[in-house]
Design a protein around this motif. Structure first.
Motif, PDB file in Angstrom:
ATOM      1  N   ALA A  61     -30.853  24.444 -41.827  1.00 37.56           N
ATOM      2  CA  ALA A  61     -30.059  24.589 -40.600  1.00 37.56           C
ATOM      3  C   ALA A  61     -28.717  25.263 -40.879  1.00 37.56           C
ATOM      4  CB  ALA A  61     -29.843  23.218 -39.961  1.00 37.56           C
ATOM      5  N   ILE A  62     -28.099  24.953 -42.011  1.00 36.98           N
ATOM      6  CA  ILE A  62     -26.824  25.582 -42.364  1.00 36.98           C
ATOM      7  C   ILE A  62     -27.008  27.085 -42.577  1.00 36.98           C
ATOM      8  CG2 ILE A  62     -25.053  25.716 -44.166  1.00 36.98           C
ATOM      9  CD1 ILE A  62     -25.355  22.698 -44.511  1.00 36.98           C
ATOM     10  N   VAL A  63     -28.084  27.475 -43.269  1.00 37.26           N
ATOM     11  CA  VAL A  63     -28.349  28.900 -43.492  1.00 37.26           C
ATOM     12  C   VAL A  63     -28.593  29.620 -42.170  1.00 37.26           C
ATOM     13  CG1 VAL A  63     -29.961  30.530 -44.532  1.00 37.26           C
ATOM     14  CG2 VAL A  63     -29.218  28.535 -45.824  1.00 37.26           C
ATOM     15  N   LEU A  64     -29.386  29.022 -41.291  1.00 38.90           N
ATOM     16  CA  LEU A  64     -29.648  29.640 -39.995  1.00 38.90           C
ATOM     17  C   LEU A  64     -28.382  29.757 -39.162  1.00 38.90           C
ATOM     18  CD1 LEU A  64     -33.013  27.881 -39.013  1.00 38.90           C
ATOM     19  CD2 LEU A  64     -32.704  30.270 -39.649  1.00 38.90           C
ATOM     20  N   PHE A  65     -27.578  28.712 -39.154  1.00 40.53           N
ATOM     21  CA  PHE A  65     -26.343  28.731 -38.360  1.00 40.53           C
ATOM     22  C   PHE A  65     -25.383  29.803 -38.866  1.00 40.53           C
ATOM     23  CE2 PHE A  65     -22.067  27.410 -37.252  1.00 40.53           C
ATOM     24  CZ  PHE A  65     -22.199  27.068 -35.912  1.00 40.53           C
ATOM     25  N   LYS A  66     -25.202  29.890 -40.172  1.00 37.14           N
ATOM     26  CA  LYS A  66     -24.295  30.894 -40.731  1.00 37.14           C
ATOM     27  C   LYS A  66     -24.829  32.310 -40.486  1.00 37.14           C
ATOM     28  CE  LYS A  66     -21.928  28.217 -44.302  1.00 37.14           C
ATOM     29  NZ  LYS A  66     -20.580  28.574 -43.795  1.00 37.14           N
ATOM     30  N   THR A  67     -26.152  32.483 -40.528  1.00 37.96           N
ATOM     31  CA  THR A  67     -26.729  33.798 -40.264  1.00 37.96           C
ATOM     32  C   THR A  67     -26.499  34.216 -38.821  1.00 37.96           C
ATOM     33  OG1 THR A  67     -28.436  33.393 -41.937  1.00 37.96           O
ATOM     34  CG2 THR A  67     -28.833  35.170 -40.367  1.00 37.96           C
ATOM     35  N   PHE A  68     -26.777  33.309 -37.880  1.00 41.26           N
ATOM     36  CA  PHE A  68     -26.543  33.626 -36.470  1.00 41.26           C
ATOM     37  C   PHE A  68     -25.059  33.844 -36.192  1.00 41.26           C
ATOM     38  CE2 PHE A  68     -30.532  30.930 -35.597  1.00 41.26           C
ATOM     39  CZ  PHE A  68     -31.349  32.035 -35.792  1.00 41.26           C
ATOM     40  N   ARG A  69     -24.211  33.063 -36.848  1.00 40.42           N
ATOM     41  CA  ARG A  69     -22.768  33.201 -36.618  1.00 40.42           C
ATOM     42  C   ARG A  69     -22.256  34.529 -37.151  1.00 40.42           C
ATOM     43  NH1 ARG A  69     -18.785  34.023 -34.929  1.00 40.42           N
ATOM     44  NH2 ARG A  69     -16.860  32.809 -34.778  1.00 40.42           N
ATOM     45  N   GLU A  70     -22.889  35.042 -38.190  1.00 41.74           N
ATOM     46  CA  GLU A  70     -22.464  36.310 -38.772  1.00 41.74           C
ATOM     47  C   GLU A  70     -22.665  37.466 -37.794  1.00 41.74           C
ATOM     48  OE1 GLU A  70     -20.924  38.803 -41.731  1.00 41.74           O
ATOM     49  OE2 GLU A  70     -21.054  36.599 -41.705  1.00 41.74           O
ATOM     50  N   TYR A  71     -23.746  37.397 -37.010  1.00 43.07           N
ATOM     51  CA  TYR A  71     -24.079  38.494 -36.108  1.00 43.07           C
ATOM     52  C   TYR A  71     -23.810  38.158 -34.646  1.00 43.07           C
ATOM     53  CZ  TYR A  71     -26.421  40.131 -40.278  1.00 43.07           C
ATOM     54  OH  TYR A  71     -26.687  40.532 -41.559  1.00 43.07           O
ATOM     55  N   MET A  76     -27.872  35.042 -29.122  1.00 40.19           N
ATOM     56  CA  MET A  76     -27.319  34.457 -30.343  1.00 40.19           C
ATOM     57  C   MET A  76     -26.583  33.147 -30.068  1.00 40.19           C
ATOM     58  SD  MET A  76     -28.018  35.883 -33.168  1.00 40.19           S
ATOM     59  CE  MET A  76     -28.774  37.391 -33.792  1.00 40.19           C
ATOM     60  N   GLU A  77     -25.946  33.069 -28.917  1.00 42.27           N
ATOM     61  CA  GLU A  77     -25.229  31.839 -28.575  1.00 42.27           C
ATOM     62  C   GLU A  77     -26.184  30.665 -28.442  1.00 42.27           C
ATOM     63  OE1 GLU A  77     -22.278  30.274 -25.001  1.00 42.27           O
ATOM     64  OE2 GLU A  77     -22.381  32.408 -25.486  1.00 42.27           O
ATOM     65  N   SER A  78     -27.324  30.892 -27.802  1.00 44.16           N
ATOM     66  CA  SER A  78     -28.334  29.840 -27.668  1.00 44.16           C
ATOM     67  C   SER A  78     -28.977  29.511 -29.010  1.00 44.16           C
ATOM     68  CB  SER A  78     -29.403  30.278 -26.667  1.00 44.16           C
ATOM     69  OG  SER A  78     -28.840  30.529 -25.407  1.00 44.16           O
ATOM     70  N   LEU A  79     -29.161  30.523 -29.860  1.00 40.99           N
ATOM     71  CA  LEU A  79     -29.733  30.272 -31.178  1.00 40.99           C
ATOM     72  C   LEU A  79     -28.765  29.485 -32.063  1.00 40.99           C
ATOM     73  CD1 LEU A  79     -31.485  33.692 -31.914  1.00 40.99           C
ATOM     74  CD2 LEU A  79     -32.563  31.506 -31.347  1.00 40.99           C
ATOM     75  N   LEU A  80     -27.474  29.708 -31.885  1.00 42.90           N
ATOM     76  CA  LEU A  80     -26.497  28.894 -32.609  1.00 42.90           C
ATOM     77  C   LEU A  80     -26.639  27.422 -32.242  1.00 42.90           C
ATOM     78  CD1 LEU A  80     -23.287  31.120 -32.440  1.00 42.90           C
ATOM     79  CD2 LEU A  80     -24.422  30.346 -34.522  1.00 42.90           C
ATOM     80  N   PHE A  81     -26.806  27.168 -30.950  1.00 44.36           N
ATOM     81  CA  PHE A  81     -27.016  25.788 -30.511  1.00 44.36           C
ATOM     82  C   PHE A  81     -28.323  25.231 -31.059  1.00 44.36           C
ATOM     83  CE2 PHE A  81     -29.019  22.962 -27.372  1.00 44.36           C
ATOM     84  CZ  PHE A  81     -28.132  21.896 -27.425  1.00 44.36           C
ATOM     85  N   GLY A  82     -29.378  26.073 -31.063  1.00 41.08           N
ATOM     86  CA  GLY A  82     -30.654  25.622 -31.600  1.00 41.08           C
ATOM     87  C   GLY A  82     -30.574  25.259 -33.070  1.00 41.08           C
ATOM     88  N   ALA A  83     -29.859  26.088 -33.859  1.00 40.02           N
ATOM     89  CA  ALA A  83     -29.696  25.783 -35.286  1.00 40.02           C
ATOM     90  C   ALA A  83     -28.855  24.534 -35.495  1.00 40.02           C
ATOM     91  CB  ALA A  83     -29.053  26.974 -35.995  1.00 40.02           C
ATOM     92  N   LEU A  84     -27.899  24.310 -34.614  1.00 40.41           N
ATOM     93  CA  LEU A  84     -27.020  23.150 -34.751  1.00 40.41           C
ATOM     94  C   LEU A  84     -27.734  21.847 -34.422  1.00 40.41           C
ATOM     95  CD1 LEU A  84     -24.005  22.363 -35.278  1.00 40.41           C
ATOM     96  CD2 LEU A  84     -23.679  22.499 -32.811  1.00 40.41           C
ATOM     97  N   ILE A  85     -28.665  21.893 -33.477  1.00 37.55           N
ATOM     98  CA  ILE A  85     -29.288  20.672 -32.977  1.00 37.55           C
ATOM     99  C   ILE A  85     -30.628  20.376 -33.644  1.00 37.55           C
ATOM    100  CG2 ILE A  85     -30.764  21.498 -31.096  1.00 37.55           C
ATOM    101  CD1 ILE A  85     -28.093  18.733 -30.834  1.00 37.55           C
ATOM    102  N   SER A  86     -31.172  21.324 -34.399  1.00 40.15           N
ATOM    103  CA  SER A  86     -32.524  21.146 -34.951  1.00 40.15           C
ATOM    104  C   SER A  86     -32.556  20.297 -36.214  1.00 40.15           C
ATOM    105  CB  SER A  86     -33.152  22.519 -35.236  1.00 40.15           C
ATOM    106  OG  SER A  86     -33.359  23.220 -34.038  1.00 40.15           O
ATOM    107  N   ALA A  87     -31.448  20.234 -36.941  1.00 44.09           N
ATOM    108  CA  ALA A  87     -31.421  19.421 -38.168  1.00 44.09           C
ATOM    109  C   ALA A  87     -31.194  17.964 -37.789  1.00 44.09           C
ATOM    110  CB  ALA A  87     -30.318  19.914 -39.104  1.00 44.09           C
ATOM    111  N   VAL A  88     -32.282  17.236 -37.658  1.00 44.51           N
ATOM    112  CA  VAL A  88     -32.224  15.847 -37.209  1.00 44.51           C
ATOM    113  C   VAL A  88     -32.282  14.923 -38.417  1.00 44.51           C
ATOM    114  CG1 VAL A  88     -33.313  14.092 -35.766  1.00 44.51           C
ATOM    115  CG2 VAL A  88     -33.352  16.493 -35.063  1.00 44.51           C
ATOM    116  N   ASP A  89     -31.383  13.956 -38.446  1.00 39.59           N
ATOM    117  CA  ASP A  89     -31.396  12.919 -39.483  1.00 39.59           C
ATOM    118  C   ASP A  89     -31.875  11.610 -38.850  1.00 39.59           C
ATOM    119  OD1 ASP A  89     -30.446  14.538 -41.542  1.00 39.59           O
ATOM    120  OD2 ASP A  89     -28.385  14.254 -40.933  1.00 39.59           O
ATOM    121  N   SER A 136     -38.288  24.887 -34.687  1.00 36.47           N
ATOM    122  CA  SER A 136     -37.484  24.089 -33.766  1.00 36.47           C
ATOM    123  C   SER A 136     -36.239  24.840 -33.314  1.00 36.47           C
ATOM    124  CB  SER A 136     -37.083  22.773 -34.442  1.00 36.47           C
ATOM    125  OG  SER A 136     -36.240  22.011 -33.614  1.00 36.47           O
ATOM    126  N   THR A 137     -35.604  25.568 -34.232  1.00 32.94           N
ATOM    127  CA  THR A 137     -34.398  26.322 -33.888  1.00 32.94           C
ATOM    128  C   THR A 137     -34.683  27.373 -32.827  1.00 32.94           C
ATOM    129  OG1 THR A 137     -33.421  25.980 -36.075  1.00 32.94           O
ATOM    130  CG2 THR A 137     -32.617  27.851 -34.788  1.00 32.94           C
TER     131      THR A 137
END
Length: 249
Positions: free
Chosen positions: A219-229, A172-185, A146-147
């Motif tokens: 989602a947190i792991v993906l977001f932090k990974t994308f944010r790192e690079y 990476m900017e779009s992937l950050l958004f994808g990681a942020l929006i993919s974790a649905v509750d 989904s991300t």
């Protein structure tokens, strides 16, 4: 409390300025502080009463939804509608919204722990661990798919000019958004599925609930990974920029 301290400091500064200028004080310096404190406490009381009224309205709406079996409107959606309506009302008729603002610290340290505890306490452990393989599959690989799907579609739309304000050179900017929006509750979905009158499939409920519990960590792991690079000034990310684990034999 901060406003009261500011009033006291303002009174002290005024009195010190009067002393330095050598002119006599025309009014007592403590009187504005007392009036300001009284006004502050009065505003606190009004805000507390208003918030209690809002909570009572939400409880009544929740009761009416259950009583009249309004399945198309979940309780969480009704609470959101009430919040939007009250927020719009306050923005038009109240000038100072400081006392009505929602504090993130209050949510994370006061409201969120009981919610997490209640979810873990009410969890059907047997069904959860019986389907841990499928739940992990949905939570890990489903969130990753989904991300990248949302991120790449966002990046493609930006390249085609359908979206403004998104980088067309750095994915990476779009992937950050994808990681942020993919974790649905799916709170509203779980609330409806947990209704005993609907007799929803227990397996389906366990899969949806378990996936919603675990996908946040992915989602947190993906977001932090994308944010790192993520570097807006260096859109070209090469493989040499990613560290590799070296095995020592």
């Amino acid at each position: 409390m901060n406003e009261t301290v500011a009033l006291i400091l303002g009174a002290l500064e005024e009195s010190s300025a009067i002393i330095e200028s050598g002119r006599p004080s025309t009014s007592p310096t403590l009187q504005p502080t007392v009036i300001g404190a009284e006004e502050l406490h009065e505003e606190d009381a009004y805000a507390a009463v208003f918030l209690n009224i809002v909570l009572i309205i939400c409880v009544l709406i929740s009761y009416l939804i259950k009583e009249y079996k309004v399945y198309f409107l979940p309780e969480s959606a009704a609470a959101m509608i009430i919040g939007v309506a009250i927020g719009a009302f306050l923005s038009f008729f109240v000038t100072d919204l400081t006392l009505y603002q929602f504090s993130p610290e209050f949510f994370f340290f006061v409201l969120l722990p009981p919610i997490i505890f209640e979810a873990g306490y009410a969890l059907e452990k047997k069904r959860f661990f019986e389907n841990i393989g499928a739940i992990t599959l949905y939570a890990v690989f489903g969130t990753i798919i989904s991300t990248f799907t949302v991120g790449m579609l966002t990046f493609l739309c930006a390249k085609l000019g359908l979206i403004d304000g998104v980088s067309t050179t750095n994915p990476m900017e779009s992937l950050l958004f994808g990681a942020l929006i993919s974790a649905v509750d799916p709170v509203a979905t779980l609330s409806i599925m947990n209704n005993p009158e609907l007799q929803c499939n227990k397996l389906l409920y366990s899969l949806v609930f378990g996936e919603s519990v675990l996908n946040d960590a992915v989602a947190i792991v993906l977001f932090k990974t994308f944010r790192e690079y993520y570097d807006p000034d260096a859109p070209n990310l090469s493989s040499g920029d990613i560290p590799r684990v070296q095995h020592q034999g």
